[in-house]
Design an enzyme around this catalytic site. Structure first.
Site, PDB file in Angstrom:
ATOM      1  N   GLY A  58     -45.884   1.253 -10.988  1.00 26.68           N
ATOM      2  CA  GLY A  58     -46.527   1.707 -12.213  1.00 26.68           C
ATOM      3  C   GLY A  58     -48.019   1.468 -12.155  1.00 26.68           C
ATOM      4  O   GLY A  58     -48.817   2.302 -12.562  1.00 26.68           O
ATOM      5  N   ALA A  59     -48.408   0.304 -11.612  1.00 26.51           N
ATOM      6  CA  ALA A  59     -49.820  -0.057 -11.493  1.00 26.51           C
ATOM      7  C   ALA A  59     -49.908  -1.280 -10.602  1.00 26.51           C
ATOM      8  O   ALA A  59     -48.899  -1.902 -10.257  1.00 26.51           O
ATOM      9  CB  ALA A  59     -50.426  -0.337 -12.869  1.00 26.51           C
ATOM     10  N   MET A  60     -51.144  -1.635 -10.227  1.00 25.96           N
ATOM     11  CA  MET A  60     -51.397  -2.826  -9.420  1.00 25.96           C
ATOM     12  C   MET A  60     -52.611  -3.540  -9.959  1.00 25.96           C
ATOM     13  O   MET A  60     -53.658  -2.927 -10.198  1.00 25.96           O
ATOM     14  CB  MET A  60     -51.614  -2.440  -7.954  1.00 25.96           C
ATOM     15  CG  MET A  60     -51.944  -3.618  -7.050  1.00 25.96           C
ATOM     16  SD  MET A  60     -50.588  -4.822  -6.957  1.00 25.96           S
ATOM     17  CE  MET A  60     -51.445  -6.219  -6.250  1.00 25.96           C
ATOM     18  N   GLU A  61     -52.506  -4.864 -10.075  1.00 31.43           N
ATOM     19  CA  GLU A  61     -53.475  -5.676 -10.797  1.00 31.43           C
ATOM     20  C   GLU A  61     -54.666  -6.091  -9.965  1.00 31.43           C
ATOM     21  O   GLU A  61     -55.177  -7.210 -10.131  1.00 31.43           O
ATOM     22  CB  GLU A  61     -52.773  -6.924 -11.340  1.00 31.43           C
ATOM     23  CG  GLU A  61     -52.252  -7.906 -10.305  1.00 31.43           C
ATOM     24  CD  GLU A  61     -50.831  -7.671  -9.847  1.00 31.43           C
ATOM     25  OE1 GLU A  61     -50.212  -8.607  -9.320  1.00 31.43           O
ATOM     26  OE2 GLU A  61     -50.327  -6.535 -10.006  1.00 31.43           O
ATOM     27  N   GLU A  91     -51.269  -5.153 -16.858  1.00 32.30           N
ATOM     28  CA  GLU A  91     -52.194  -5.356 -15.740  1.00 32.30           C
ATOM     29  C   GLU A  91     -53.377  -6.229 -16.150  1.00 32.30           C
ATOM     30  O   GLU A  91     -53.879  -7.018 -15.339  1.00 32.30           O
ATOM     31  CB  GLU A  91     -52.685  -4.011 -15.205  1.00 32.30           C
ATOM     32  CG  GLU A  91     -51.575  -3.085 -14.732  1.00 32.30           C
ATOM     33  CD  GLU A  91     -50.611  -3.750 -13.762  1.00 32.30           C
ATOM     34  OE1 GLU A  91     -51.077  -4.544 -12.916  1.00 32.30           O
ATOM     35  OE2 GLU A  91     -49.404  -3.478 -13.850  1.00 32.30           O
ATOM     36  N   HIS A 146     -52.510  -9.799 -15.906  1.00 29.23           N
ATOM     37  CA  HIS A 146     -52.548 -10.277 -14.525  1.00 29.23           C
ATOM     38  C   HIS A 146     -53.923 -10.825 -14.133  1.00 29.23           C
ATOM     39  O   HIS A 146     -54.017 -11.594 -13.166  1.00 29.23           O
ATOM     40  CB  HIS A 146     -52.204  -9.146 -13.570  1.00 29.23           C
ATOM     41  CG  HIS A 146     -50.751  -8.994 -13.268  1.00 29.23           C
ATOM     42  ND1 HIS A 146     -49.958 -10.033 -12.855  1.00 29.23           N
ATOM     43  CD2 HIS A 146     -49.944  -7.895 -13.293  1.00 29.23           C
ATOM     44  CE1 HIS A 146     -48.733  -9.597 -12.646  1.00 29.23           C
ATOM     45  NE2 HIS A 146     -48.689  -8.302 -12.901  1.00 29.23           N
TER      46      HIS A 146
END
Length: 844
Positions: free
Chosen positions: A258-261, A293, A296
């Site tokens: 979905g996403a990366m922090e 995110e 994070h």
């Protein structure tokens, strides 16, 4: 390829103190390779042998302290280093290969306009696909970076990027970062469309492909408003300020998660830039991801896990905070209802499979990076967040936040483990958090709570709660009465608090007044446990579920019904009957979407018998049409629009005859519903392909109408779904034949696999059942974890709910062929298949 073991990481951490990386990337060398030069400065605490990781297309030069090393000494992804005590400098020059699988440096050319975009995903052990590194989370260092790119491109990274020198040279320099783990280092390059602003003295920005610019611009204010509100709320509850110099959010193509922090440069899948109509719940889901995110930046980036056994310190906290902060600070105050509908079941399902594991497993159970990758699942996210929600309910928010802030202060820019976090909590509460963690975080499996309601003989009633499980639970019990006007509505009488001790057993709660019509355990969804209903309450629910006033209460009841179907305690047709009765009156989009998704994707396709499937689809079609009809007269707001869109999607997916879909495509709209935008057009065309009511020429014409990346995926899905032997063989070769060129990207593989296996085409695709496992094993070995996951998920032959499918899968798992990522997917698929077979047997 060797993977890093925990023992190797610990040995290297005892040997090395890494200070600084200087990374230089040349992105101008063509379509296949890019240049990567890395200079690493570090200290060896004593003499010893170790290694640095990289996966180059060609290693040109390696120099340690001015002494050349033999490039031929590179052993797969490891270059050995013999170190003396003291300071060292390592220089690595290499050519690296672009990725088409969302791992390492992913390269994508937009079919809409021919522009090319690059971004990195360096998660777990993929930084070595980009530059040489001591690739483990507890060897943090600061990073300097320079990048050469085509002159018309923009370069983004973890810190503010500045163009330097002659613009025609395309040189960029990034500011020095704070200490980062290697798996957080990020770059993105291309002719991005950007929306920039400033907040709290920091530069904020959104970025996307140019072809998506109008869609980003339409939603930019909403995205930035959510970002600002969440940012401000985190600063209200955390003592430690945001620790980086900027906040970029880049929406990138063909992203696996979905996403990366990544600190300072969060990357999202660019499906979050909506090209077509979406429900307000889908906007809320996007908002949760933004908040997740951002959480994070503290949970993971500021304080990072020491080894991968503690991914819950990252993901469970970000998952919990994403929902909590969004609900507190934005208009999406129903976020926890969406969590109950869309995420809780993910955790329950994962926790009942053989592959389940504790939220915080023993370190020995995560012995290498390959095993760590498998734990990014419904346990670490949904169950972990549920456990934290329970912890907050039991501990109190004040003590919980005090413990978090203590943790940040003690470990800022460092690494920490579960024991460190528990110590911080214990310093700020009188509760025994270590005992709580032992039962909640170190155990696996779901508890089940079953009520018995009886007359107490004194004019009141008594609730006995049987607790089958090991964990303590602090929960609410909702009491509901029928409205006195005879309308069938339910009114809330009271919410009791119950504390169930660890170890199971039965707990009694005394009630007063007449027996409630409905007694609901875990009302408000504060704990993580499957709940059952007593007979009277279940009868009330079947008659009046949609009349309950709170959508979260309705979600808890629907989840109970879902679990009962999966556990064989409720007939699948009874679930469909309940949906047919209540969904036309449902006012919450998240609840409606979740019930329809389970009814269509699990009940109709896997749980009812093949003979009953046509009736199930017909019932879902009638239900969706009823829902569409009933929303026509509602006030035109986001909820009504969302309900209509959800109904139309189900109408399309459940259609058994082509005439209606043909008419909609021709007219471009749904009577009483939305216009057919690209997403709905491709959805309808895919269903027509399954039904054998369209042609390859029609797919080509639709692609000419929508030549975007999602159009390419829609076309691949439709072509694979055509009931034609040649189309099936072409799709199979595109997915699995190593000689097929070009090899499919991660997204095109998934789209093709989704189209390939269809319930309506079992005879046509049956010959491929025997071909599936050998092909998936070979693909996973050749192309890595991302494609292994896709092959084991979308690629699995889901329509064949048969003993032979199970036998073939078990035979495959008895060999050493499947890679860890594929083995985990197959293991889970086969467990779900066994469950479906048991449910069908009970109906026979």
């Amino acid at each position: 390829m060797p993977v890093l073991t925990r023992d190797e990481a610990q040995a290297r951490a005892r040997l090395l103190d890494v200070h600084r990386y200087a990374v230089d990337l040349d992105l101008t060398r063509g379509d296949e390779l890019f240049g990567s030069t890395t200079r690493i400065r570090f200290t060896a605490r004593h003499a010893g042998d170790t290694f640095v990781e990289l996966r180059p297309a060609a290693l040109h030069r390696a120099v340690l302290d001015g002494r050349p090393l033999d490039p031929a000494a590179l052993d797969d992804n490891r270059l050995a280093l013999a170190l003396t005590p003291g300071e060292h400098e390592l220089l690595i020059e290499a050519d690296m290969r672009y990725s088409r699988t969302g791992e390492g440096m992913h390269r994508f050319t937009d079919p809409a306009d021919g522009e090319t975009y690059l971004y990195t995903q360096t998660f777990i052990d993929d930084v070595q696909r980009v530059f040489a590194a001591f690739d483990q989370p507890d060897l943090k260092a600061v990073f300097d970076a320079t990048v050469t790119a085509p002159p018309h491109w923009t370069v983004l990274g973890n810190a503010v990027a500045t163009r330097t020198g002659d613009p025609a040279e395309g040189r960029w320099e990034l500011a020095t970062t704070q200490p980062l783990s290697t798996y957080f280092v990020a770059f993105a390059a291309g002719p991005w469309h950007s929306v920039r602003t400033e907040h709290a003295g920091l530069p904020f920005a959104l970025h996307c492909r140019r072809s998506l610019a109008p869609h980003l611009d339409a939603d930019a204010e909403e995205l930035l408003d959510i970002t600002r509100r969440c940012f401000d709320r985190f600063h209200e509850i955390f003592d430690e300020p945001y620790p980086f110099d900027s906040y970029d959010q880049a929406f990138v193509p063909e992203f696996n998660a979905g996403a990366m922090e990544n600190p300072g440069l969060v990357t999202f899948r660019d499906e979050y830039i909506f090209r077509s109509a979406v429900t307000d719940t889908e906007r809320q889901t996007r908002g949760v991801t933004v908040a997740h995110e951002m959480a994070h930046m503290w949970f993971g980036d500021l304080v990072t896990l020491r080894w991968w056994d503690d991914i819950w310190l990252n993901e469970s906290f970000a998952e919990y905070m994403g929902y909590q902060i969004l609900a507190e600070s934005t208009r999406f105050d129903g976020a926890w209802t969406d969590f109950a509908c869309a995420r809780k079941g993910w955790g329950y399902d994962a926790d009942q499979r053989p592959s389940t594991h504790p939220v915080a497993p023993d370190a020995e159970a995560v012995h290498d990076t390959a095993s760590a990758l498998l734990n990014f699942d419904g346990i670490s996210y949904a169950k972990g967040a549920s456990a934290l929600r329970q912890l907050v309910a039991w501990l109190g928010e004040k003590d919980f936040l005090a413990g978090i802030n203590d943790h940040f202060t003690r470990h800022r820019f460092g690494n920490a483990a579960l024991a460190d976090f528990l110590d911080s909590l214990a310093r700020n509460t009188d509760r025994d958090v270590h005992a709580w963690a032992a039962t909640w975080l170190r155990t696996s499996g779901t508890d089940t709570l079953t009520p018995t309601v009886a007359d107490d003989g004194r004019g009141g009633w008594r609730l006995d709660v049987r607790h089958d499980g090991t964990r303590p639970h602090h929960l609410a019990v909702g009491l509901y009465d029928r409205a006195p006007d005879g309308s069938g509505a339910l009114t809330a009488r009271d919410r009791l608090t119950a504390d169930l001790p660890a170890g199971g057993g039965t707990r009694t709660v005394e009630g007063t007044g007449p027996r409630p019509a409905l007694v609901l355990l875990n009302d408000g969804d504060l704990t993580y446990a499957k709940v059952r209903l007593d007979a009277t309450s279940w009868e009330t629910a079947l008659g009046s579920l949609s009349a309950l006033p709170d959508p979260l209460t309705r979600a808890v009841l629907w989840n109970a019904a879902r679990d009962m179907v999966r556990d064989g305690e409720l007939a699948p047709t009874a679930y469909l009957d309940a949906a047919r009765t209540h969904l036309p009156h449902e006012t919450d989009v998240a609840v409606t979407r979740a019930v329809l998704a389970f009814a269509r994707g699990q009940v109709a396709d896997r749980y009812v018998t093949p003979a009953d499937r046509p009736a199930a689809l017909a019932g879902l079609t009638d239900l969706a049409q009823d829902l569409l009809d009933r929303t026509r007269d509602r006030e035109e707001d986001g909820t009504a629009q969302g309900l209509r869109l959800t109904a139309v999607r189900t109408l399309i997916d459940s259609a058994t005859a082509p005439d209606t879909l043909d008419t909609w495509l021709r007219d471009g709209t749904v009577p009483g519903g939305p216009a057919l935008d690209p997403e709905l057009r491709w959805r309808a065309l895919a269903r027509l392909a399954v039904l054998g009511a369209t042609t390859a020429g029609a797919v080509d014409a639709e692609l000419a109408r929508d030549p975007s990346a999602t159009g390419q995926e829609g076309a691949a899905r439709c072509r694979a779904a055509l009931p034609d032997p040649a189309a099936k063989e072409a799709a199979w070769r595109a997915m699995y034949d190593p000689e097929h060129r070009p090899e499919l990207s991660n997204y095109l593989f998934t789209a093709t696999a989704e189209g390939f296996w269809q319930h309506e085409q079992l005879d046509l695709v049956r010959p491929y059942l025997d071909r599936y496992h050998p092909a998936a094993v070979a693909l996973a070995a050749r192309r890595g974890p991302a494609l292994a996951t896709a092959a084991g998920a979308a690629g699995f032959p889901h329509p064949f709910v048969e003993q032979r499918t199970l036998d073939l899968g078990e035979e495959c798992l008895c060999t050493d062929g499947p890679t860890p990522a594929l083995r985990r997917r197959l293991d889970d698929q086969l467990d779900d298949l066994r469950r479906a077979l048991r449910i069908r047997e009970r109906q026979a």
